[in-house]
Each structure stands twice: as structure tokens, then as C-alpha cells.
Design a protein around this motif. Structure first.
Motif, short mmCIF file in Angstrom:
data_model
loop_
_atom_site.label_atom_id
_atom_site.label_comp_id
_atom_site.label_asym_id
_atom_site.label_seq_id
_atom_site.Cartn_x
_atom_site.Cartn_y
_atom_site.Cartn_z
N ILE A 218 0.74 -1.15 0.01
CA ILE A 218 -0.02 -0.03 -0.05
C ILE A 218 0.92 1.26 0.01
O ILE A 218 1.64 1.76 0.95
CB ILE A 218 -0.82 0.01 1.26
N ALA A 219 0.96 1.93 -1.17
CA ALA A 219 1.66 3.18 -1.18
C ALA A 219 0.75 4.33 -0.40
O ALA A 219 -0.22 4.14 -0.03
CB ALA A 219 2.01 3.50 -2.68
N GLU A 220 1.50 5.49 -0.23
CA GLU A 220 0.72 6.57 0.27
C GLU A 220 -0.68 6.95 -0.52
O GLU A 220 -0.55 7.25 -1.45
CB GLU A 220 1.59 7.87 0.42
N THR A 221 -1.42 6.70 0.34
CA THR A 221 -2.84 7.04 -0.09
C THR A 221 -3.64 8.11 0.79
O THR A 221 -3.60 7.70 1.84
CB THR A 221 -3.86 5.63 -0.20
N GLN A 222 -4.33 9.19 -0.09
CA GLN A 222 -5.01 10.10 0.79
C GLN A 222 -6.71 10.04 0.63
O GLN A 222 -7.07 9.75 -0.59
CB GLN A 222 -4.36 11.41 0.35
N THR A 223 -7.34 10.15 1.41
CA THR A 223 -8.54 10.11 1.59
C THR A 223 -9.09 11.37 2.11
O THR A 223 -8.67 11.92 3.10
CB THR A 223 -9.36 9.34 2.38
N ARG A 224 -9.77 12.06 1.34
CA ARG A 224 -10.45 13.63 1.85
C ARG A 224 -11.56 13.39 2.60
O ARG A 224 -12.58 13.01 2.10
CB ARG A 224 -10.34 14.55 0.72
N LEU A 225 -11.65 14.02 3.92
CA LEU A 225 -12.93 14.12 4.62
C LEU A 225 -13.30 15.39 4.84
O LEU A 225 -12.55 16.53 4.78
CB LEU A 225 -12.53 13.51 5.95
N ASP A 226 -14.55 15.89 5.28
CA ASP A 226 -15.13 16.93 5.68
C ASP A 226 -14.80 17.36 6.99
O ASP A 226 -15.39 16.78 7.95
CB ASP A 226 -16.43 17.26 5.27
N GLY A 227 -13.59 18.27 7.14
CA GLY A 227 -13.42 18.65 8.42
C GLY A 227 -14.58 19.54 9.04
O GLY A 227 -14.55 19.39 10.38
N GLY A 228 -15.40 20.28 8.32
CA GLY A 228 -16.03 21.15 8.79
C GLY A 228 -17.42 20.30 9.42
O GLY A 228 -17.88 20.57 10.37
N ALA A 229 -17.51 19.13 8.74
CA ALA A 229 -18.64 18.18 9.29
C ALA A 229 -18.10 17.63 10.54
O ALA A 229 -19.04 17.31 11.51
CB ALA A 229 -19.00 16.97 8.34
N ILE A 230 -17.06 17.36 10.82
CA ILE A 230 -16.57 16.79 12.00
C ILE A 230 -16.53 17.68 13.22
O ILE A 230 -17.12 17.59 14.40
CB ILE A 230 -14.83 16.16 11.83
N ARG A 231 -16.24 18.97 12.83
CA ARG A 231 -16.04 19.84 13.69
C ARG A 231 -17.59 20.51 14.22
O ARG A 231 -17.94 20.64 15.34
CB ARG A 231 -15.46 21.35 13.22
#
Length: 266
Positions: free
Chosen positions: A169-182
């Protein structure tokens, strides 16, 4: 005369276990306040990374008033126990193993934290974000982990990064909604509103792993009032409270169906 003395020896004074729960004393960067708060839950289920024989997945986010816990799971067609000699696949070390499973977060403001550094709870508020991973066990082919992240991400995309060279598994990025978490944080509920504060003559002993740490208040008989000392409960502005709090029952669970912002990026 017998080699062994007759009768039990006198027990040492310390440690003294707490017999009663006191109010939340803050320091939200040290770990989730599980004794005092029921977190809001974002039911996000996302495949973060995959190779021929291994899958790393997010199985939800627990949101505390000032932090979050990412619930990560690893699935494999091979026996995982050989990769987890310490009971966890995500391991904080002095010299990071860049071929092992690594987890990191990158906030929208550019601040970051990862499992490649040792994460030791500090008495004062850190200058940088904190990421602390802990194994939760599982089976030979499935492991669960709690990845604690402080502080809450700012609005905007929060990238969750996974890398596991040994498993392809090479470096893999997943984008999450920081505003929804906050935005979910106000739904975290306080369990015991109005608990008394600990007084200077109390002798609290808090267990940290296999050891016991006596607080500064116990040793000195006074509380710290310097910069960085947290308030008894997370502050949300004048007069603010947890939105789901029920004065009679402590809290009323809320729901939050917000979805992640994006998808895995290679």
C-alpha cells in the motif's frame, strides 16, 4: 527462624485508586474523555487503502467536544498476528518503521500529525496537533484501532493518509469533511453535569498503561493556574453548552448523518 516472615507486610500508601468520579478537568489533548462524555458519531464507512491481500478502512468517527477518534480497521487474507507483536499494527516508535502501517492527518490549514512520531501525553497544551493510535484487538485476519486526533479539524478538507509498504500500500490520501467533524462536536453529551471539582487534599491516582501517575495537584497541594491550563469543561463561548444535554438525565443521544467530503486519492 523461617526464611519467609510471618503475616502480611504493610501495604504502601500509594497508589490510591479513585473511589468517586470528579468533574472533567480538561486537557483534551491527552485522550478521549470517555468517563465524562458520550461522543457524537459520524457513521462514515470508507475504504482508505487496498492491496491484493489487505484492506484498511474507516468505520466511523467519534467526535468529542475538542477532539475526534477515527475508528480504523485492517482486514487481511494473511495472518496479521505476525505484524502486531505489541498488540497493534499502528505503532509509535522512536525510530519509525516506514515499511509498517502508518497513519497521518493533514488539516486544511496545513497543520499535521502522524503515527511516525512518539505521542506522549503532555501536561501543557501542545503547539502542534496530536495523533495517538491504540490497538483494540481483533482476530488473525481483522484488527481494530482507535486513532485519537486533537484538536478538531478546521473547516475545509481534512486528509487522512495511509501507507503500508510491507503490504503493498503506497501513500494513499482520503479527503474527509473537516467542517462536518467540527460541526458534530456540540452533539457530544456530558454524562454527569455538576460533578464536584477535586480539592487540594484529595489523592487521585490515574492509571496510565501499567503504571500510575500522581497528579501535580496531589504532590504540591495546589492546582496549576499557568498558561495552557484548561477549563473544567470545553469552552464554546459565553453561555454555551452541549446542545444535546438533558439536565435530568445528563444527555440525550443525537444523530448526525453528515457524509465525508471526498474519496480516496492516490
Amino acid at each position: 527462624m523461617n526464611f519467609f516472615t510471618d503475616g502480611p507486610r504493610e501495604r504502601p500508601l500509594f497508589p490510591v485508586p479513585e473511589q468517586e468520579l470528579y468533574s472533567y478537568e480538561g486537557r483534551p489533548w491527552t485522550g478521549p474523555p470517555t468517563e465524562h462524555i458520550v461522543p457524537a458519531v459520524l457513521p462514515w464507512v470508507i475504504q482508505l487503502a487496498r492491496s491484493e491481500r489487505t484492506v484498511v478502512a474507516l468505520r466511523g468517527v467519534e467526535v468529542w467536544p475538542e477532539a475526534a477518534t477515527l475508528r480504523l480497521s485492517v482486514y487481511s487474507r494473511d495472518n496479521l498476528l505476525t505484524d502486531a507483536p505489541r498488540g497493534t499494527l499502528i505503532d509509535h516508535r522512536r525510530v519509525p518503521d516506514y515499511h509498517a502501517l502508518l497513519i497521518g492527518v493533514l488539516f486544511a490549514d496545513g497543520s499535521r500529525a502522524s503515527s511516525e512520531t512518539i505521542s506522549v501525553p503532555s501536561a501543557t497544551e501542545p503547539d502542534a496537533p496530536v495523533l495517538r493510535a491504540q490497538g483494540r484487538g481483533g482476530t488473525a485476519f481483522h484488527f481494530d484501532h482507535d486513532v485519537f486526533v486533537w484538536p478538531l479539524p478546521p473547516p475545509g478538507p481534512m486528509k487522512l493518509i495511509v501507507q503500508w509498504i510491507d503490504r503493498g500500500i503506497a501513500e494513499t490520501q482520503t479527503r474527509l469533511d473537516g467542517g462536518a467533524i467540527r460541526g458534530a462536536a456540540p452533539e457530544a453529551g456530558e454524562l454527569w453535569p455538576g460533578l464536584p471539582r477535586r480539592t487540594a487534599n484529595e489523592l487521585p491516582a490515574r492509571r496510565v498503561g501499567a503504571q500510575v501517575a500522581i497528579t501535580h495537584q496531589t504532590v504540591t497541594g495546589e492546582t496549576s493556574a499557568g498558561p495552557g491550563t484548561p477549563s473544567p469543561l470545553p469552552s464554546r463561548g459565553p453561555g454555551a453548552t452541549f446542545s444535546r444535554r438533558d439536565p435530568a438525565n445528563g444527555f440525550t443521544p443525537g444523530t448526525n448523518s453528515a457524509m465525508p467530503e471526498g474519496h480516496p486519492e492516490s
